[in-house]
Write an enzyme that holds these catalytic residues in place. Structure first.
Site, short mmCIF file in Angstrom:
data_model
loop_
_atom_site.label_atom_id
_atom_site.label_comp_id
_atom_site.label_asym_id
_atom_site.label_seq_id
_atom_site.Cartn_x
_atom_site.Cartn_y
_atom_site.Cartn_z
N HIS A 228 0.82 -1.21 0.00
CA HIS A 228 0.00 0.00 0.00
C HIS A 228 0.86 1.27 0.00
O HIS A 228 0.34 2.37 0.13
CB HIS A 228 -0.91 -0.03 1.23
CG HIS A 228 -2.04 0.94 1.20
ND1 HIS A 228 -2.20 1.95 2.13
CD2 HIS A 228 -3.09 1.07 0.34
CE1 HIS A 228 -3.27 2.64 1.87
NE2 HIS A 228 -3.83 2.14 0.78
N LYS A 230 3.28 4.46 -1.06
CA LYS A 230 3.34 5.44 -2.16
C LYS A 230 4.58 6.28 -1.96
O LYS A 230 4.69 7.01 -0.97
CB LYS A 230 2.11 6.36 -2.16
CG LYS A 230 0.79 5.65 -2.44
CD LYS A 230 0.03 5.36 -1.20
CE LYS A 230 -1.35 4.80 -1.54
NZ LYS A 230 -2.02 4.25 -0.36
N ASP A 235 17.12 10.28 -8.12
CA ASP A 235 18.57 10.41 -7.92
C ASP A 235 18.99 10.28 -6.47
O ASP A 235 20.11 10.68 -6.10
CB ASP A 235 19.08 11.75 -8.47
CG ASP A 235 19.05 11.80 -9.99
OD1 ASP A 235 18.98 10.73 -10.62
OD2 ASP A 235 19.10 12.91 -10.55
N HIS A 445 -8.76 11.67 1.40
CA HIS A 445 -7.92 10.48 1.32
C HIS A 445 -6.57 10.68 2.02
O HIS A 445 -5.74 9.78 2.04
CB HIS A 445 -7.69 10.12 -0.16
CG HIS A 445 -7.11 8.76 -0.37
ND1 HIS A 445 -5.81 8.55 -0.76
CD2 HIS A 445 -7.66 7.52 -0.23
CE1 HIS A 445 -5.57 7.26 -0.87
NE2 HIS A 445 -6.68 6.61 -0.56
N LYS A 447 -3.63 11.06 4.86
CA LYS A 447 -3.30 10.31 6.07
C LYS A 447 -2.16 11.06 6.76
O LYS A 447 -0.98 10.89 6.39
CB LYS A 447 -2.88 8.89 5.73
CG LYS A 447 -3.83 8.16 4.76
CD LYS A 447 -3.03 7.47 3.68
CE LYS A 447 -3.82 7.01 2.49
NZ LYS A 447 -5.11 6.45 2.64
N ASP A 452 1.31 16.86 19.54
CA ASP A 452 2.04 18.05 20.01
C ASP A 452 2.83 18.64 18.85
O ASP A 452 2.24 19.02 17.85
CB ASP A 452 2.92 17.71 21.21
CG ASP A 452 2.09 17.29 22.43
OD1 ASP A 452 0.87 17.54 22.43
OD2 ASP A 452 2.65 16.70 23.36
#
Length: 526
Positions: A228, A230, A235, A445, A447, A452
């Site tokens: 899952h 991404k 470089d 979508h 996340k 703090d």
């Protein structure tokens, strides 16, 4: 009195066959229960599996073989690999001594990630939080166009649409210029994208699929363990991490529901952590060893580095393949790169079913909530907490911490079942003093989270699947300025959300409560 004669076969055989079937079922129930219990899952999952396998034996066994196999063998095999990029690069650009200004509680989080995920803390020279869809893809296109040596991309979903084809065309153009381009996608998440990558392959790029589906060998299937993650690395100097996949809905080109997401662009030493995760996943998928310069060493051509070393090398001797891998290991003998002297502190933390600690991200999030003293602000599209996460959120709210959670509203959520499951936890959060907001301006979508002045972004949702089944990755930032950037984004999302009032749930229709209850029961599988 004469002795009775033999029982007629027509009478005895049905009774005997029934007895044999019952005996076989009892043996099956005992054997499959022992197998599941010995896998040492969470108690609720173990009980659910045993009940399904015993009371729905045929369907339950098929689902178990396809979805519920543990990755223990894969974990042991990974630990015995000769070449392990992620472990080998732990010492590169690592901060040995944390700065004095880092507070004691965040220091504990740093040590926790080192202990559970062997995740070194590094510095980033720059950190940019991208939230506008057009801005996100413009930044990734700039990184691709500016790459001179290699580009590594890992995405769960890559759609065959305008956005997906545009990115493939850019990658193909770089490949024709001699840039080494590698794309890794999940086999289920990008199931219909084979023809999409033909231009890139023709230009000399490489595409691989993580977790190939093998329905003809169900006992070897890993349908439930999906990659899952991404990320993008150019470089080894610029990198991206977040929740964005490749598709029109993520780039803002769809005309229906507007998607809201986030991607963070990094530069400097911290990018090494992203590339190390990609190199490990590439090796696990293809068997190829790629060095820190994005090259496949000629000495390791045609060698599959996934196969582990023999269990008893001293007794059986070292094989030719093992000797070549050991001698050609590009990470052996590398001089560790010195760490940068300035920049925000970052930890790249992966987790997955075959990792030494498959709950590293879950542990990090629960610990961050537990030590927060002022605020816990969470944004997640899928809120299906396990017991430790729910307890941590409730305890923080009861301690007086400002606990706020933003989730997409049910009408715009791409999973109605998940939205119902999430709503089933609202009352427990409200009772402790936490606040929940539903985002109405589109499919949220993103996340990310703030604890703090510690912030988090990545691919992991606040749900059982991300915590216990998927291959995920997050970045933890120990920097007040970056926390302010995430806080500004949180305030923007809050402005487009509506708070769920506890009193409004007192008069829910019985059908709604039933739907939430059923979704909650199914939540371990969502």
């Amino acid at each position: 009195m004469p002795l009775p004669g033999p029982i007629p076969l027509a009478i005895a055989w049905p009774e005997l066959s029934t007895w044999l079937i019952e005996l076989a079922f009892v043996a099956y129930a005992v054997a499959i229960s022992l197998v599941v219990v010995l896998e040492r899952r969470r108690p609720t999952t173990t009980l659910a599996l045993v009940l399904a396998l015993v009371f729905v034996p045929v369907l339950g066994l098929v689902v178990y073989l396809l979805l519920s196999r543990r990755a223990r063998r894969t974990r042991r095999a990974r630990a015995r690999r000769i070449v392990r990029p992620f472990d080998a690069l732990r010492g590169f650009a690592r901060i040995e001594a944390l700065p004095d200004e880092l507070a004691p509680l965040p220091r504990g989080l740093v040590r926790l990630a080192v202990a559970t995920a062997t995740a070194p803390v590094r510095r980033a020279s720059t950190v940019q939080v991208h939230s506008d869809p057009a801005e996100i893809f413009a930044a990734m296109r700039r990184a691709i166009d500016g790459a001179e040596h290699f580009v590594h991309l890992l995405f769960y979903i890559w759609h065959d649409d305008e956005t997906g084809r545009d990115l493939v065309a850019r990658l193909a153009a770089r490949a024709r210029q001699g840039v080494r381009v590698r794309v890794l996608v999940d086999d289920i998440g990008s199931f219909h994208a084979d023809a999409l990558f033909a231009p890139l392959l023709d230009a000399g790029g490489t595409v691989a699929r993580f977790g190939r589906v093998r329905l003809h060998w169900p006992w070897r299937a890993r349908l439930n363990f999906r990659n899952h993650r991404k990320l993008l690395v150019a470089d080894g100097e610029r990198g991206f991490i977040g929740g964005v996949n490749v598709g029109d809905e993520y780039s803002g080109r769809t005309a229906s529901v507007r998607w809201r997401d986030i991607m963070v662009e990094l530069a400097g030493d911290a990018v090494l952590g992203l590339d190390a995760v990609f190199l490990e996943d590439w090796l696990a998928t293809t068997g190829q060893v790629i060095d820190v310069h994005g090259q496949h060493p000629s000495a390791l051509q045609h060698l599959d580095a996934r196969r582990p070393r023999r269990r008893l090398p001293r007794l059986r001797g070292e094989s030719e393949r093992e000797r070549r891998l050991r001698q050609g290991d590009p990470y052996h003998g590398l001089v560790p790169r010195a760490a940068a002297a300035a920049g925000p502190l970052v930890q790249i933390i992966p987790s997955g079913p075959d990792a030494p600690n498959d709950q590293a991200i879950a542990a990090q999030i629960v610990a961050a909530i537990a030590i927060a003293t002022a605020r816990v602000w969470l944004v997640t599209p899928y809120l299906v907490p396990d017991e430790p996460l729910l307890l941590a959120l409730r305890t923080a709210a009861l301690r007086g911490v400002d606990v706020r959670i933003i989730v997409p509203s049910a009408p715009v959520n791409d999973s109605r079942l998940v939205a119902l499951a999430a709503a089933s936890y609202y009352d427990e959060l409200f009772d402790a003093g936490a606040r929940v907001f539903e985002y109405h301006a589109g499919m949220l979508h993103a996340k990310y989270a703030l604890f703090d002045d510690v912030s988090l972004v990545g691919s992991a949702n606040m749900d059982v699947r991300s915590f216990h089944l998927n291959y995920e990755i997050i970045a933890m930032f120990y920097d007040a300025e970056i926390a302010r950037a995430f806080a500004a984004r949180f305030i923007e999302d809050l402005a487009a959300a509506q708070e769920v009032e506890p009193g409004a749930r007192e008069h829910l229709a019985w059908s709604r409560r039933l739907g939430e209850g059923v979704a909650r029961v199914l939540s371990p599988m969502l």
